[in-house]
Design a protein around this motif. Structure first.
Motif, PDB file in Angstrom:
ATOM      1  N   LYS A 112     101.549  53.848   6.275  1.00 44.53           N
ATOM      2  CA  LYS A 112     101.111  53.010   7.386  1.00 44.53           C
ATOM      3  C   LYS A 112      99.618  53.233   7.660  1.00 44.53           C
ATOM      4  O   LYS A 112      98.897  52.294   8.015  1.00 44.53           O
ATOM      5  CB  LYS A 112     101.939  53.351   8.625  1.00 44.53           C
ATOM      6  N   TRP A 148     120.739  55.740  31.382  1.00 38.58           N
ATOM      7  CA  TRP A 148     119.571  55.489  30.545  1.00 38.58           C
ATOM      8  C   TRP A 148     119.571  56.396  29.311  1.00 38.58           C
ATOM      9  O   TRP A 148     119.323  55.952  28.190  1.00 38.58           O
ATOM     10  CB  TRP A 148     118.298  55.701  31.366  1.00 38.58           C
ATOM     11  N   GLN A 149     119.893  57.661  29.525  1.00 40.00           N
ATOM     12  CA  GLN A 149     119.817  58.624  28.419  1.00 40.00           C
ATOM     13  C   GLN A 149     121.012  58.543  27.472  1.00 40.00           C
ATOM     14  O   GLN A 149     121.000  59.129  26.399  1.00 40.00           O
ATOM     15  CB  GLN A 149     119.694  60.042  28.980  1.00 40.00           C
ATOM     16  N   SER A 150     122.046  57.790  27.891  1.00 40.60           N
ATOM     17  CA  SER A 150     123.232  57.703  27.027  1.00 40.60           C
ATOM     18  C   SER A 150     123.094  56.620  25.951  1.00 40.60           C
ATOM     19  O   SER A 150     124.009  56.412  25.157  1.00 40.60           O
ATOM     20  CB  SER A 150     124.476  57.410  27.872  1.00 40.60           C
ATOM     21  N   GLN A 151     121.952  55.953  25.918  1.00 41.39           N
ATOM     22  CA  GLN A 151     121.756  54.908  24.908  1.00 41.39           C
ATOM     23  C   GLN A 151     121.860  55.497  23.497  1.00 41.39           C
ATOM     24  O   GLN A 151     121.346  56.585  23.245  1.00 41.39           O
ATOM     25  CB  GLN A 151     120.364  54.303  25.041  1.00 41.39           C
ATOM     26  N   THR A 152     122.509  54.744  22.624  1.00 41.51           N
ATOM     27  CA  THR A 152     122.583  55.222  21.239  1.00 41.51           C
ATOM     28  C   THR A 152     121.289  54.863  20.522  1.00 41.51           C
ATOM     29  O   THR A 152     120.674  53.838  20.806  1.00 41.51           O
ATOM     30  CB  THR A 152     123.759  54.558  20.499  1.00 41.51           C
ATOM     31  N   THR A 153     120.887  55.720  19.596  1.00 37.33           N
ATOM     32  CA  THR A 153     119.659  55.431  18.846  1.00 37.33           C
ATOM     33  C   THR A 153     120.003  54.616  17.604  1.00 37.33           C
ATOM     34  O   THR A 153     121.048  54.818  16.991  1.00 37.33           O
ATOM     35  CB  THR A 153     118.936  56.721  18.425  1.00 37.33           C
ATOM     36  N   GLU A 154     119.119  53.684  17.291  1.00 40.57           N
ATOM     37  CA  GLU A 154     119.354  52.807  16.137  1.00 40.57           C
ATOM     38  C   GLU A 154     118.511  53.192  14.933  1.00 40.57           C
ATOM     39  O   GLU A 154     118.847  52.881  13.810  1.00 40.57           O
ATOM     40  CB  GLU A 154     119.015  51.351  16.504  1.00 40.57           C
ATOM     41  N   TYR A 155     117.374  53.817  15.210  1.00 41.46           N
ATOM     42  CA  TYR A 155     116.430  54.056  14.111  1.00 41.46           C
ATOM     43  C   TYR A 155     116.148  55.541  13.918  1.00 41.46           C
ATOM     44  O   TYR A 155     116.072  56.297  14.888  1.00 41.46           O
ATOM     45  CB  TYR A 155     115.098  53.343  14.395  1.00 41.46           C
ATOM     46  N   ILE A 158     106.981  61.325   7.129  1.00 43.75           N
ATOM     47  CA  ILE A 158     105.545  61.539   6.933  1.00 43.75           C
ATOM     48  C   ILE A 158     105.010  60.594   5.848  1.00 43.75           C
ATOM     49  O   ILE A 158     103.913  60.047   5.976  1.00 43.75           O
ATOM     50  CB  ILE A 158     105.265  63.013   6.539  1.00 43.75           C
ATOM     51  N   PRO A 193     113.482  58.522  12.963  1.00 41.36           N
ATOM     52  CA  PRO A 193     112.014  58.646  13.065  1.00 41.36           C
ATOM     53  C   PRO A 193     111.366  58.361  11.709  1.00 41.36           C
ATOM     54  O   PRO A 193     111.973  58.579  10.656  1.00 41.36           O
ATOM     55  CB  PRO A 193     111.806  60.099  13.475  1.00 41.36           C
ATOM     56  N   MET A 194     110.127  57.880  11.751  1.00 40.76           N
ATOM     57  CA  MET A 194     109.438  57.579  10.498  1.00 40.76           C
ATOM     58  C   MET A 194     109.126  58.878   9.756  1.00 40.76           C
ATOM     59  O   MET A 194     108.763  59.881  10.386  1.00 40.76           O
ATOM     60  CB  MET A 194     108.130  56.844  10.800  1.00 40.76           C
ATOM     61  N   ILE A 238     104.499  57.286   7.353  1.00 39.88           N
ATOM     62  CA  ILE A 238     103.331  57.340   8.243  1.00 39.88           C
ATOM     63  C   ILE A 238     102.041  57.249   7.421  1.00 39.88           C
ATOM     64  O   ILE A 238     101.118  56.497   7.763  1.00 39.88           O
ATOM     65  CB  ILE A 238     103.344  58.663   9.062  1.00 39.88           C
ATOM     66  N   HIS A 239     101.996  58.007   6.317  1.00 39.86           N
ATOM     67  CA  HIS A 239     100.793  57.969   5.473  1.00 39.86           C
ATOM     68  C   HIS A 239     100.584  56.580   4.887  1.00 39.86           C
ATOM     69  O   HIS A 239      99.456  56.095   4.794  1.00 39.86           O
ATOM     70  CB  HIS A 239     100.901  59.017   4.358  1.00 39.86           C
TER      71      HIS A 239
END
Lengths: 184, 191
Positions: free
Chosen positions: B32, B14-21, B26, B23-24, B29-30
């Motif tokens: 949004k 489960w933890q070996s999944q590669t990340t695609e994105y 700031i 993080p947003m 976020i503002h």
């Protein structure tokens, strides 16, 4: 005066979010994968989770650890997403107990060879079939949290969590270790 | 070579999944947050606009000079529309929010109970408010206001048909909501 105080509070909110996003970004992405199979919807969900987290830090008062807070907000957001999606598509969700009592549909294929990719797909499919309360426990367990920490996030006793994890482990053992032979 | 099934550790897997994105940021976020506020404003504006359109639609009946029943019925429907719009707004914007940081079991249960109660009591807050106004409107049409271009018998037949359709629509809405409430109750019981 009030404006300066608000600006300072917002800066604190931004700073806390940035720290949490860096520390939990990958875990949150995995969490979104556990709750949404569709890639486009998943990205929307992930953004919703990040936005909820940022908003939540306006009212974070230290009543629990930052990690517990992050997981609570993220899972609550994801559970809301599941409830919303269930209104627009008929999808029967189940519990760990029910899954443990029924055969694994993927095992029916005699040529099934459980490679890592396939095992991951089956793990994800199993998680996505669960109702949110059980799904949360499974995801937190897979993230490596202890039963007590999972209990704090979920609002359950460590004993109740341990029972669920025991059930999960037996389901996973049956599905992963016995390969294509377990069709019962 | 694929890993042997017995080698697979679910946590590692489960933890070996590669990340695609990423993080947003700031800034995103503002942005949004601004979009979120705009969306709430738009939603409220749409609700008010829908309310105004419904009121405008019933206004001719409320201003009907020849029938006090139709006037009263129209006025009551306008009041009912405003009441139901307020209830809808209250029920959809209230309740628990994910941002409150509550444990999931409590949050999920509260959310299901909130939805179940809204569906279960739909006859009280959504259907019943329209009944007096609609009844008076139909009675006014029956006793005090007839269409001049058709016979009285045909006119009454049409009014009766409209009344039957209205009752059937109310019944279907009520039944569907009760079924939804039952299904939610099952999920609450499973928790």
């Amino acid at each position: 005066m009030g404006g300066a105080k608000r600006a300072k509070s917002e800066a604190g909110q931004d700073e806390r979010y940035a720290r949490v996003a860096a520390a939990f970004g990958a875990a949150l992405e995995r969490l979104s994968r556990a709750y949404e199979a569709d890639a486009d919807q998943r990205l929307d969900l992930l953004q919703e989770i990040h936005f909820s987290l940022w908003r939540s830090f306006a009212q974070y008062d230290g009543r629990c650890s930052e990690r517990t807070w992050v997981y609570r907000v993220a899972h609550n957001m994801a559970a809301s997403h599941v409830l919303r999606r269930r209104r627009s598509r008929s999808q029967a969700l189940t519990t760990l107990d029910e899954i443990a009592a029924r055969p694994d549909p993927a095992q029916a294929s005699p040529e099934a060879q459980v490679g890592e990719r396939q095992a991951f797909d089956r793990l994800t499919a199993l998680i996505q079939a669960l109702a949110p309360p059980d799904r949360q426990i499974v995801v937190l367990y897979l993230e490596g949290l202890e039963a007590a920490a999972i209990g704090e996030v979920c609002g359950l006793t460590p004993g109740a969590v341990a029972t669920k994890i025991h059930r999960l482990k037996s389901v996973l053992a049956r599905r992963f270790e016995q390969g294509g032979q377990d069709a019962s | 070579m694929p890993a042997e099934p017995s080698d697979l550790d679910p946590q590692k897997l489960w933890q070996s999944q590669t990340t695609e994105y990423d993080p947003m940021t700031i800034a995103v976020i503002h942005e949004k947050a601004r979009t979120f506020q705009a969306r709430i404003w738009r939603r409220n504006a749409m609700e008010y606009a829908g309310c105004v359109i419904a009121i405008l639609g019933i206004l001719p009946a409320a201003l009907h000079r020849g029938s006090w029943m139709m006037q009263s019925g129209g006025a009551l429907i306008i009041i009912a529309t405003i009441f139901v719009a307020w209830q809808l707004h209250r029920r959809t914007s209230g309740g628990t929010v994910p941002e409150a940081g509550e444990p999931l079991v409590g949050f999920y249960r509260a959310e299901l109970i909130r939805q179940r109660d809204a569906l279960r009591s739909v006859s009280v807050w959504y259907l019943a408010p329209f009944v007096p106004g609609m009844a008076l409107l139909l009675l006014g049409r029956w006793f005090q206001s007839h269409a001049t271009h058709r016979s009285l018998g045909t006119d009454h037949l049409i009014i009766a048909l409209v009344a039957v359709i209205a009752v059937l629509v109310f019944l279907v809405i009520w039944l569907l909501n009760q079924r939804g409430a039952q299904s939610l109750q099952q999920r609450i019981d499973e928790l």
